[in-house]
Each structure stands twice: as structure tokens, then as C-alpha cells.
Design a protein around this motif. Structure first.
Motif, PDB file in Angstrom:
ATOM      1  N   ALA A 127       0.902  -1.416   0.016  1.00  0.00           N
ATOM      2  CA  ALA A 127       0.005   0.094  -0.022  1.00  0.00           C
ATOM      3  C   ALA A 127       1.004   1.231   0.014  1.00  0.00           C
ATOM      4  N   ALA A 128       2.140   1.069   0.363  1.00  0.00           N
ATOM      5  CA  ALA A 128       3.044   2.398   0.327  1.00  0.00           C
ATOM      6  C   ALA A 128       3.404   2.924  -1.188  1.00  0.00           C
ATOM      7  N   LYS A 129       3.181   1.884  -2.160  1.00  0.00           N
ATOM      8  CA  LYS A 129       3.682   2.096  -3.391  1.00  0.00           C
ATOM      9  C   LYS A 129       2.349   2.780  -4.247  1.00  0.00           C
ATOM     10  N   PRO A 130       2.691   3.491  -5.451  1.00  0.00           N
ATOM     11  CA  PRO A 130       1.517   4.053  -6.215  1.00  0.00           C
ATOM     12  C   PRO A 130       0.897   2.854  -6.840  1.00  0.00           C
ATOM     13  N   LEU A 136      -6.993   1.832  -0.596  1.00  0.00           N
ATOM     14  CA  LEU A 136      -6.289   3.005  -1.541  1.00  0.00           C
ATOM     15  C   LEU A 136      -7.008   4.369  -1.227  1.00  0.00           C
ATOM     16  N   GLN A 137      -6.304   5.137  -1.141  1.00  0.00           N
ATOM     17  CA  GLN A 137      -6.623   6.499  -0.975  1.00  0.00           C
ATOM     18  C   GLN A 137      -6.623   7.183  -2.365  1.00  0.00           C
ATOM     19  N   LYS A 138      -5.691   6.942  -3.310  1.00  0.00           N
ATOM     20  CA  LYS A 138      -5.717   7.349  -4.836  1.00  0.00           C
ATOM     21  C   LYS A 138      -5.055   6.171  -5.554  1.00  0.00           C
ATOM     22  N   VAL A 171      -8.931   9.281  -7.766  1.00  0.00           N
ATOM     23  CA  VAL A 171      -8.292   8.789  -9.216  1.00  0.00           C
ATOM     24  C   VAL A 171      -7.186   9.927  -9.473  1.00  0.00           C
ATOM     25  N   SER A 172      -6.045   9.589  -9.550  1.00  0.00           N
ATOM     26  CA  SER A 172      -5.007  10.460  -9.977  1.00  0.00           C
ATOM     27  C   SER A 172      -4.722  10.599 -11.450  1.00  0.00           C
ATOM     28  N   GLN A 173      -5.005   9.462 -12.319  1.00  0.00           N
ATOM     29  CA  GLN A 173      -4.757   9.646 -13.479  1.00  0.00           C
ATOM     30  C   GLN A 173      -5.742   8.637 -14.025  1.00  0.00           C
ATOM     31  N   LEU A 174      -6.224   8.844 -15.410  1.00  0.00           N
ATOM     32  CA  LEU A 174      -7.238   7.986 -16.292  1.00  0.00           C
ATOM     33  C   LEU A 174      -6.578   7.786 -17.596  1.00  0.00           C
ATOM     34  N   ALA A 175      -6.565   6.533 -18.126  1.00  0.00           N
ATOM     35  CA  ALA A 175      -6.049   6.148 -19.184  1.00  0.00           C
ATOM     36  C   ALA A 175      -7.028   5.282 -19.901  1.00  0.00           C
ATOM     37  N   MET A 176      -7.721   5.742 -21.100  1.00  0.00           N
ATOM     38  CA  MET A 176      -8.958   5.021 -21.674  1.00  0.00           C
ATOM     39  C   MET A 176      -8.346   4.197 -23.207  1.00  0.00           C
ATOM     40  N   VAL A 177      -8.208   3.049 -23.214  1.00  0.00           N
ATOM     41  CA  VAL A 177      -7.753   2.395 -23.981  1.00  0.00           C
ATOM     42  C   VAL A 177      -8.855   1.741 -25.096  1.00  0.00           C
ATOM     43  N   GLY A 178      -8.808   2.011 -26.442  1.00  0.00           N
ATOM     44  CA  GLY A 178      -9.876   1.398 -27.391  1.00  0.00           C
ATOM     45  C   GLY A 178     -11.097   2.033 -26.955  1.00  0.00           C
ATOM     46  N   ARG A 204       2.849  -6.559 -15.941  1.00  0.00           N
ATOM     47  CA  ARG A 204       3.915  -7.198 -15.368  1.00  0.00           C
ATOM     48  C   ARG A 204       5.099  -6.170 -15.371  1.00  0.00           C
ATOM     49  N   TYR A 205       5.144  -5.246 -16.343  1.00  0.00           N
ATOM     50  CA  TYR A 205       5.914  -4.092 -16.457  1.00  0.00           C
ATOM     51  C   TYR A 205       5.957  -3.206 -15.083  1.00  0.00           C
ATOM     52  N   PHE A 206       4.591  -2.922 -14.903  1.00  0.00           N
ATOM     53  CA  PHE A 206       4.552  -1.789 -13.903  1.00  0.00           C
ATOM     54  C   PHE A 206       4.667  -2.378 -12.652  1.00  0.00           C
TER      55      PHE A 206
END
Length: 267
Positions: free
Chosen positions: A21-24, A88-90, A114-121, A44-46
Motif C-alpha cells: 500500500a505504500a507504493k503508487p 487505497l486513497q488514490k 483517481v490520480s490519472q485516467l487512461a482510456m484504451v480503445g 507485469r512491467y508496472f
């Protein structure tokens, strides 16, 4: 990883790393008749580069219990509840197709989370053809074949996705059949398509989103062509767009391009 979300067991893929929980954190939301595995390279990358990853199977899909969402709004409520269940707070949200609308609606309903939003397809409105709607209800195997044709622009993926020599159509067909068979009580194929087709709150939701937004669109996407995202792009306060050389299932067809776009956006 398993979490209890609104009283039901929910499976979340973590990319092979324990949740900290300490990580983004970045949450990946799949589309209709998919599961967490469609994000295999990106998650897996992230997970191995400093992030928590949560890639859930949506309720009633594969390893997650509960009622499959009947609408984008219901799916969004699940995502917000998932963030709470994980403490999660964010978090950043990444969604594909139906999952992109779900992530957007969640970001609109709980902007503080929500800190960021990515919309794929993505697309709005996300219309589904009458033939696909009918066959997803009455002849799901035929609908799977139709969906495969519309969703892919190549027969084999680049080496970094599913492995050299993988037959994309066959792998996708097997996944869709497995997801469909995982719920004996609800046709999650038809329900998901109806949820996409009936969603009407897209522009209003995007207007309420307060975080930066990334649109990752496929140049050869026949399901959600790039021009179909225009109304959402126009409403995004802080939006940017990356067009990759792939079809609707661009996470496999253009895996590196999708990953690099997400990495640049989330860094």
C-alpha cells in the motif's frame, strides 16, 4: 490476490509482486468477455517497476464472484468499491473498451480517488451492431467469431506480447469461450454488450473527471475507431492522445506502443 468487494470474492492479478500500500497503484479494467490476462505485458512491467498493480476479473467473470455488472455505472461502482477494499486513497485507472467507460465513470464518481485516467480503445457512444447484440444472446459462438474479426488487425502478435508464433484469433477465441463458460447463470457476453450500447452518460462523466486523461487509440481499430473518441476528447480538461498501429485488441497487437504510452503518462 483476493479481495472482498461488496461481500464477494474478487480476484486481482498483481503482476507477480505482493501488494504494498505504500507504493503508487494502477488498476487495469478489462472489457467485454475478457479478464485480467489481456493486460499481461503491461501489468507485469508496472509491477516490476515500482507500482502496485490490481487487474481484477470483473464480478461474475472467471475467478471473481458476484453479479456481473448490468451497466457502465454498476461496473464503475465496483471499481470504486475495489479501491476502498484495497485501502487505497488514490490510484491511476486504465481501462480497455467497456473498461475504459467504466474507468471514466469511476473517475467521475470519485474524483478524489483517481490520480490519472487512461482510456484504451474507447468510443462514445460505444454502439454495438444489432447483429453482434443478437448473436451474443442467441448464438454466442458465432458472435465470438464476429467479434474476433472486428477486434483484430493481424494474425500473429509482435514477440513481446504473447510469444512468437501465437495465433491471435485462436488465443482470443479460447479466452472468450473460457470467460463465457465461467458464468453458468448469466450470459456475460450479451450483458456486457448491452451495457456498452446503452451507456448515455459519457460526455457528462468526462466533464466531471478532474485528473489528466490519456486516450490510447488504434489506427486500425474497427470496433472503436479513433474518430469515435472525439466527443470525449473534447470534454477532457487535461487530455492527450496516442495513436498506435493496431486494432481493438491493441494490448497484444501493439504491446510496446501501448506500454510506452502508459509509462510516459503515469511516470
Amino acid at each position: 490476490m483476493e479481495l472482498t468487494v461488496r461481500g464477494h470474492q474478487t480476484f486481482c492479478y498483481t503482476g507477480g509482486k505482493p501488494f504494498d500500500a505504500a507504493k503508487p497503484t494502477v488498476v487495469f479494467v478489462h472489457g467485454v468477455l475478457n479478464d485480467h490476462s489481456v493486460w499481461i505485458l503491461q501489468t507485469r512491467y508496472f509491477a516490476h517497476h515500482g507500482w502496485n498493480v490490481l487487474a481484477p476479473d470483473l464480478p461474475g467473470h472467471c475467478r471473481s464472484r458476484g453479479e456481473p455488472p448490468r451497466s457502465v455505472e454498476e461496473a464503475a461502482d465496483f471499481v470504486v468499491a475495489l479501491l476502498d477494499a484495497a485501502g487505497l486513497q488514490k490510484a491511476a485507472l486504465v481501462g480497455h473498451s467497456f473498461g475504459s467507460l467504466t474507468a471514466m465513470e469511476a473517475a467521475a464518481r470519485a474524483p478524489e480517488k483517481v490520480s490519472q485516467l487512461a482510456m484504451v480503445g474507447t468510443a462514445y457512444p460505444m454502439r454495438v451492431s444489432a447483429a453482434l447484440l443478437e448473436n451474443s444472446l442467441n448464438d454466442p459462438m458465432k458472435a465470438i467469431e464476429m467479434d474476433n474479426v472486428f477486434s483484430h488487425s493481424m494474425l500473429a502478435p509482435p514477440p513481446s506480447a504473447l510469444g512468437p508464433g501465437t495465433w491471435i484469433y485462436g488465443a482470443s477465441r479460447a479466452l472468450k469461450k473460457r470467460v463465457l463458460a465461467s458464468n453458468k447463470e448469466v450470459n456475460v457476453f450479451h450483458r456486457g454488450f448491452v451495457a456498452c450500447d446503452s451507456y448515455r452518460g459519457g460526455e457528462e462523466a468526462m466533464a466531471r473527471v478532474q485528473c489528466p486523461v490519456l486516450f490510447v487509440l488504434g489506427a486500425r481499430d474497427a470496433m472503436t475507431p479513433p474518430k469515435a473518441a472525439a466527443s470525449l476528447q473534447a470534454k477532457a480538461r487535461d487530455g492527450r492522445t496516442v495513436v498506435v498501429q493496431g486494432g481493438h485488441q491493441m494490448m497484444n497487437e501493439a504491446p510496446d506502443e501501448v506500454l510506452f504510452a502508459l509509462k510516459d503518462f503515469l511516470r
